[in-house]
Design an enzyme around this catalytic site. Structure first.
Site: not given
Ligand code: UN1
Length: 506
Positions: A240-241, A245, A262, A296
């Site tokens: 995610g963002s 994270g 990630e 991403c």
């Protein structure tokens, strides 16, 4: 209800919690409504997970772990093989659901399910290859080796943009490693979670397996926070963002748990004056407008040599002007909608900031107001790399063009952002290509030559450096993060020599 929804067992109201085969639904719990970004209409509802249900999922997961870890890895691989077969059978309806609930075009929806199938195949092979090293002991009649043991229940937090594939990268690898998994998908794509869970449940039933191996929870932030703070969950794999994270890393770090992160990318392609331009342009368009710029790995920055800059820009503009935007389930569409209004707003705000910082929007960027859903025209901007907005990841189809003169300058721009996921150079010059891959080249987790930034294969380790979080998922030896390493030394002699030659006579 559309055919593909009923084939996948989706009802108008669905349970969003599962211990594997059993689905739990507390009728008093809040519900999430899933809207399709295709036309903004409602698809179905999903019950969120209550704290009580969450605890039950974790308890079942802990219980199942005790048996699952003792099943030989190749036997666990056999279950994953059957999941791969079931996914092959459901590839089309599941691909359609991914497209309908997330908004990516059907071809990419199918591609996502194919990634799930591929990772199942990979995991099956891996189930016979969870190798450790053997070492030579410095002591006579001693043997040293290392083995890998499963960790326990693994928490998987995944994002809306890859609502099924990223889960499977984690879940299928964790499963052959002997871990049980608990999945919290995005609240923007809850039906994808229910559908995948239904498919897995069939396989679990056929094999008469206990509850708890594959768990599912649904909810907004709170459910994710339960998982991250939970000491019963030794590993959290979160996609995610960067903002999310950082929170996950702090919470899990505070309890000394493990993470695989990630997070965001700000991926660039360098186009050298020695590039095969036609090939480069095709890769750029797929990377920048594919999935409507919501991967991403999407290409966000294009660092172009000054001698070919105008040519590349003009060619891209002419392609962008003719690109087919529309219903992602219709054949021929290349760009579907953005996930929601917030994403449209973020794109508009970014384009405004480009202008405020001195850049220009050279094509696209308009919101397609006449269409139901969240459709935009992909944008191309001329900018400087240091602009604050260029330093950020905006999850939308905006491509920033940056001009360079020397390769050193291009690499400095390339690495001059906080994120470090994917990267590429287009060049037919061997020295340029090798420089890009050398220690002074790309600082990203993925670096490609004459291939775009997105569309990685599952066989490689996937993830990136710097604020991308440092985690690796999927192929190569990423499995090691889902296990704990144990070093074993065995003395088969009749003496007790100490290491380092220490004398200690008692
Ligand atoms: C993501 O966007 O989170 O390399 C994953 C790719 C895909 C996975 C992207 N295989 O673009």
């Amino acid at each position: 209800m559309k055919d593909f929804l009923s084939t996948l067992g989706i009802k108008s109201v669905n349970a969003g919690t599962s211990t594997g085969q059993e689905f739990l639904k507390d009728e008093s719990a809040a519900r999430i409504t899933s809207f399709t970004p295709v036309d903004g209409s409602e698809i179905a509802e999903v019950f969120t997970t209550t704290r009580k249900e969450y605890d039950r999922v974790v308890e079942k997961s802990q219980e199942a772990f005790k048996d699952w870890r003792m099943m030989p890895a190749p036997k666990r691989g056999e279950i994953v093989r059957q999941i791969g077969l079931a996914l092959r059978r459901y590839k089309e309806p599941l691909g359609k659901l991914v497209s309908y609930e997330m908004g990516k075009i059907y071809q990419e929806g199918l591609g996502e399910v194919q990634e799930m199938i591929d990772i199942c195949d990979f995991a099956v092979g891996l189930s016979r290859q969870l190798y450790g090293f053997t070492m030579h002991s410095e002591r006579p009649q001693h043997r040293m080796y290392e083995q890998w043991h499963p960790l326990g229940p693994v928490g998987i937090i995944s994002a809306f943009n890859f609502p099924v594939a990223v889960y499977s990268w984690n879940a299928m690898i964790a499963a052959v490693c002997g871990d049980t998994v608990i999945w919290k998908g995005s609240e923007k794509t809850p039906l994808c979670g229910v559908a995948v869970q239904n498919i897995i449940a069939e396989v679990l039933k056929e094999n008469d397996l206990p509850e708890g191996i594959f768990g599912l929870i649904t909810g907004a932030r709170e459910a994710g926070e339960w998982l991250t703070a939970d000491e019963r969950i030794p590993l959290i794999s979160a996609t995610g963002s960067i903002r999310m994270g950082k929170q996950v890393a702090q919470i899990v770090g505070a309890r000394l748990g493990k993470t695989i992160l990630e997070l965001g990318g700000n991926n660039a392609i360098i186009i050298s004056s020695n590039a095969d331009l036609e090939m480069a342009i095709r890769a750029v368009v797929f990377g920048a407008v594919g999935t409507a710029g919501q991967r991403c790995t999407s290409t966000r920055r294009l660092i172009i040599h000054k001698d070919v800059f105008d040519q590349v820009r003009d060619r891209l503009i002419s392609i962008y002007e003719n690109i087919k935007i529309g219903n992602p389930l219709e054949e021929g569409t290349l760009v579907g909608p953005l996930i929601d209004d917030d994403a449209v707003g973020a794109m508009q705000a970014a384009l405004k900031q480009v202008k405020e910082e001195g850049g220009s929007v050279v094509c696209g960027g308009e919101v397609l107001e006449n269409m139901e859903g969240h459709y935009v025209k992909p944008a191309i901007c001329e900018v400087q790399n240091h602009y604050e907005i260029v330093q950020e990841e905006t999850f939308a189809p905006i491509l920033y063009l940056i001009k360079y003169s020397t390769l050193d300058e291009a690499i400095a721009y390339h690495n001059g952002v906080k994120q470090g996921l994917s990267s590429a150079i287009f060049t037919l010059n061997m020295r340029e290509a090798e420089t890009f891959l050398s220690h002074r080249g790309s600082d990203c987790g993925i670096a490609n030559i004459n291939i775009g930034t997105s569309g990685a294969e599952i066989g490689g380790a996937f993830g990136g450096e710097k604020e991308t979080g440092g985690g690796r998922e999927s192929g190569s030896d990423s499995w090691k993060a889902y296990m704990r390493r144990q070093t074993n030394t065995i003395n088969w002699g009749s003496e007790l020599p100490l290491s380092q030659g220490i004398e200690f006579d008692v």
